[in-house]
Design an enzyme around this catalytic site. Structure first.
Site, mmCIF file in Angstrom:
data_model
loop_
_atom_site.group_PDB
_atom_site.id
_atom_site.type_symbol
_atom_site.label_atom_id
_atom_site.label_comp_id
_atom_site.label_asym_id
_atom_site.label_seq_id
_atom_site.Cartn_x
_atom_site.Cartn_y
_atom_site.Cartn_z
ATOM 1 N N GLU A 1 28.784 48.584 -18.926
ATOM 2 C CA GLU A 1 29.863 47.757 -18.381
ATOM 3 C C GLU A 1 30.471 46.842 -19.451
ATOM 4 O OE1 GLU A 1 28.035 45.921 -14.918
ATOM 5 O OE2 GLU A 1 28.492 47.719 -13.743
ATOM 6 N N ASP B 1 23.379 51.354 -7.892
ATOM 7 C CA ASP B 1 23.530 49.915 -8.091
ATOM 8 C C ASP B 1 23.212 49.131 -6.810
ATOM 9 O OD1 ASP B 1 24.161 47.541 -9.221
ATOM 10 O OD2 ASP B 1 26.238 48.022 -9.679
ATOM 11 N N GLU C 1 24.957 40.698 -3.246
ATOM 12 C CA GLU C 1 26.266 41.165 -3.710
ATOM 13 C C GLU C 1 26.847 42.255 -2.814
ATOM 14 O OE1 GLU C 1 26.176 42.795 -7.662
ATOM 15 O OE2 GLU C 1 28.250 43.489 -7.542
ATOM 16 N N HIS D 1 28.608 52.463 -2.294
ATOM 17 C CA HIS D 1 29.660 51.933 -3.171
ATOM 18 C C HIS D 1 31.062 52.128 -2.600
ATOM 19 C CE1 HIS D 1 31.185 50.235 -6.813
ATOM 20 N NE2 HIS D 1 30.010 50.290 -7.408
HETATM 21 C C1 BDP Z 1 26.632 45.108 -10.834
HETATM 22 C C2 BDP Z 1 27.352 43.803 -10.690
HETATM 23 C C3 BDP Z 1 27.682 43.167 -12.023
HETATM 24 C C4 BDP Z 1 26.416 43.105 -12.864
HETATM 25 C C5 BDP Z 1 25.796 44.474 -12.954
HETATM 26 C C6 BDP Z 1 24.465 44.462 -13.696
HETATM 27 O O1 BDP Z 1 28.535 44.020 -9.960
HETATM 28 O O2 BDP Z 1 28.227 41.905 -11.785
HETATM 29 O O3 BDP Z 1 26.716 42.623 -14.127
HETATM 30 O O4 BDP Z 1 25.517 44.948 -11.666
HETATM 31 O O5 BDP Z 1 23.448 44.589 -13.050
HETATM 32 O O6 BDP Z 1 26.157 45.481 -9.576
HETATM 33 O O7 BDP Z 1 24.458 44.348 -14.913
#
Ligand code: BDP
Length: 713
Positions: A299, A373, A401, A529
């Site tokens: 990311e 996730d 989240e 998701h």
């Molecule tokens: C995702 C989140 C993000 C986190 C990422 C992570 O949306 O904000 O930075 O995981 O775990 O689910 O690094």
């Protein structure tokens, strides 16, 4: 809102969490406790034992309504003896050697025993921190009104590192935080030490949490500068006697950003030297510094791939820097890349499994519970069982989240347990994820569990009055993954609210029901998701455009023929990452658990489910039953008003109203959207959507809490 307030009992604000030590009012229990505990013998020879003394004295005073005096000698029955065989001669004489041998460095033994004619309760351990954990356990025993006769408890943690991961930014925003701002007041540290830091440490120690990563995985290199390290050191000093070690996130590009080097290549001698120097500087200030947590090449975060190096090369660079001082590196397995065309669910496995055996001994890989996730439901991550030479930590998200932020009541122990109890079959049946995680399966000396924290500056710490149960449950399961969701919920309810059996029974059932309710009204049958873009608050199954693996259509793949992500050998073949027979079980539509069906298969709308309903009708049924469950939770809560102080009662009631409204929002928006593909009616027995699909698609939410720092511009 003008509710008639019937219950005028004291207004509680939740600040005390599960450590309220409410007076025992049940007369027989109180009498039994007062008889069994008449004086305390403890030799507070260390900071940790002073805390143990402070906690037991204050706790007993509040629970029993009397001051229990300290005694130098155990000269009468009713002495509560606390210590180790080294600092307390009674403990030494009680000959608990064998029991103590089995509980190791952090465990404890609590017994009621008659010795030289006197009736004692002993809280014994090999170390001071074991004693503190024992004291908290004993206080929990009393808080939950358990009997004191025949006390014979032995307890020790199953995992070594039991950690909170704070996704806290240096500007005090919290990524995916829904309970206010960060507890860490960097601006005033190290001079001003908020009393809340101590309460934070107490709460963690009370459930055995022994590590905290103070900073966001999307890391800011500034935390590694001297200016910030002295602030970190102040927190570490405060947490130390509570058995809590501090960890920091390390931004892989820190040598460039704060070190003025022109590369962060892990094989460059200058880079190696920079990290070693940095580690030495940190250990000067924080001698028991735990180590680094690293999110790399994921990311948009920098990492070894930027220099053509592997994850193990990156991890080993940092591991070598902290190894001489006993530090560890926790390297996140949450790695995926939009430029790799393959199924996101496969990428971490494909990258990391070939590197098994290449990581230094002081590296742990931290693996999320599922391969995508933190979704409301996913199969367990196939890395568990697939990297026997590498200690794998389990990472779960305590903050909600993907589960309604802090407005929905979702008790997460069942979700955590679902992963822990899953069978990887890596050494045949019975090779559970929990056995991988605690290191027992492959005989690892380090092991751990991490929970992404839901804590903030809200007065009640976690936003929703029930969200603290998830912090509590995380700690309890990291200590002992065999504990049941029910028992943990029950303890938490008794400590947080009341010991009234009617309340406990009904509220516990509500908590247990809540996770499946959320799955049903958000992502039933293996969907995942499909939430709104970026902030992830509310439904967004229509999200498309931009980075493909951040869209909903990538995951649900709905079209006129059906819905679901084909991960069978005919599709992405992600199932091949699992061991037999789970792999085959998932691969066949007939044997795939229906709760994961659309995670693994693309299924025709008219497919017949086990219930006899078509897939489309089943989807309608599930979304509706999710809404029904929330209504049931509301009824349950309403029936419990007499047991709860008015402030917390009204708070939960109000949030359940939001949850019910949002469950309908999820149901209506998702069904209307999927209906554009299925072209089938929502069966008339169900409530029909309140608004049009266009209406739901047009809803925009501004300033949802917790969106990443980088988006604050
Ligand atoms: C995702 C989140 C993000 C986190 C990422 C992570 O949306 O904000 O930075 O995981 O775990 O689910 O690094």
């Amino acid at each position: 809102m003008n509710r008639v307030v019937k219950n005028q009992r004291n207004l509680e604000d939740g600040y005390q969490l599960w450590l309220r030590y409410a007076p025992v009012t049940d007369a027989p229990t109180l009498t039994a406790y007062r008889t069994a505990i008449t004086q305390i013998m403890i030799n507070a020879s260390s900071a940790t034992l002073s805390i143990a003394q402070e906690e037991i004295e204050a706790g007993l005073e509040r629970l029993l309504g009397v001051t229990v005096p300290l005694a130098k000698q155990p000269d009468r029955s009713g002495t509560l003896v606390i210590g180790t065989p080294h600092n307390n001669h009674v403990i030494a004489e009680l000959k608990l050697g064998q029991a103590l041998d089995q509980v190791g460095d952090e465990g404890f033994v609590i017994v009621r025993t008659v010795f030289q004619g006197n009736d004692y309760i002993a809280i014994a351990a090999n170390t001071d921190i074991g004693n503190l954990y024992g004291v908290f356990h004993f206080l929990r025993h009393l808080q939950t009104h358990k009997p004191l006769h025949d006390l014979n408890i032995s307890s020790s943690p199953k995992t070594k590192l039991r950690m909170l991961n704070h996704w806290d930014n240096l500007d005090r925003t919290v990524e995916r935080g829904y309970a206010g701002f960060s507890l860490w007041d960097w601006h005033k540290l190290p001079d001003y030490i908020s009393p809340q830091y101590k309460d934070y440490a107490r709460a963690n120690a009370s459930v055995g949490i022994n590590g905290t990563v103070l900073t966001n995985v999307n890391a800011n290199a500034l935390i590694l500068t001297k200016q910030y390290l002295v602030k970190v050191a102040a927190l570490a000093d405060l947490f130390r006697p509570y058995g809590i070690r501090v960890f920091l996130t390390a931004r892989f590009s820190a040598p460039v950003e704060i070190g003025k080097l022109d590369t962060a290549d892990p094989l460059e001698p200058d880079v190696i030297a920079w990290w070693q120097k940095k580690a030495d500087e940190i250990y000067e200030l924080i001698p028991d510094f735990g180590g680094f947590l690293v999110k790399a090449n994921s990311e948009g975060q920098p990492g070894p791939h930027d220099y053509g190096r592997s994850h193990s090369e990156g991890a080993n660079l940092l591991a070598d820097a902290v190894a001489p001082k006993g530090g560890v590196v926790i390297w996140r397995a949450f790695v995926y890349d939009e430029n790799i065309p393959d199924d996101r669910a496969k990428q971490a496995y494909d990258d990391l499994v070939p590197q098994d055996g290449m990581f230094r001994e002081n590296v742990l890989l931290q693996v999320k519970n599922g391969p995508i996730d933190f979704q409301p439901r996913e199969p367990y991550h196939p890395l568990f069982g697939a990297m026997p030479k590498t200690p794998l930590m389990l990472e779960v998200q305590i903050t909600q989240e993907y589960l309604g932020c802090a407005t929905h009541l979702v008790y997460l122990a069942p979700l955590f347990k679902e992963t822990l109890d899953a069978d990887t079959y890596c050494y045949g049946p019975g090779s559970l994820v929990a056995d991988v995680v605690d290191g027992s399966l492959d005989k690892h000396v380090v092991s751990g569990m991490a929970g992404v924290s839901n804590i903030g500056t809200d007065r009640n710490w976690c936003g929703h009055p029930f969200a603290a149960a998830n912090w509590f449950a995380f700690g309890r399961l990291a200590w002992d993954h065999r504990a049941t969701s029910e028992d943990i919920a029950e303890d938490w309810l008794r400590m947080t609210f009341t010991n009234e059996d009617r309340f406990v029974g009904l509220a516990k059932a509500m908590m247990i029901e809540s996770r499946e309710a959320a799955v049903n009204y958000m992502t039933p049958l293996g969907l995942h998701h499909i939430m709104a873009r970026d902030h992830h608050y509310g439904p967004g199954p229509w999200v498309k455009g931009g980075r493909a693996d951040w869209t909903s259509i990538y995951y649900h793949r709905a079209d006129s023929t059906g819905i679901g992500f084909d991960r069978t050998p005919a599709g992405s073949d992600a199932v091949s990452h699992y061991f037999s027979p789970y792999r085959e079980q998932l691969s066949s539509r007939d044997t795939c658990p229906e709760e994961l069906l659309l995670w693994v298969h693309h299924i025709p709308w008219q497919y017949t489910m086990k219930s006899g309903r078509t897939l489309w009708d089943e989807l309608c049924f599930k979304y509706n039953s999710g809404v029904e469950s929330v209504r049931h939770m509301q009824q349950t809560w309403d029936s419990l008003a007499e047991f709860v102080d008015v402030a917390r009662f009204e708070h939960v009631k109000g949030l359940l109203e939001i949850q019910e409204k949002e469950a309908r929002w999820w149901r209506d928006a998702c069904l209307l959207y999927f209906q554009t593909f299925s072209k089938l009616p929502i069966p008339p027995e169900y409530e029909q959507p309140a608004e049009s699909l266009k209406y739901y698609q047009a809803l925009t939410h501004y300033y949802v809490p917790g969106i990443p720092e980088r988006r604050f511009g």
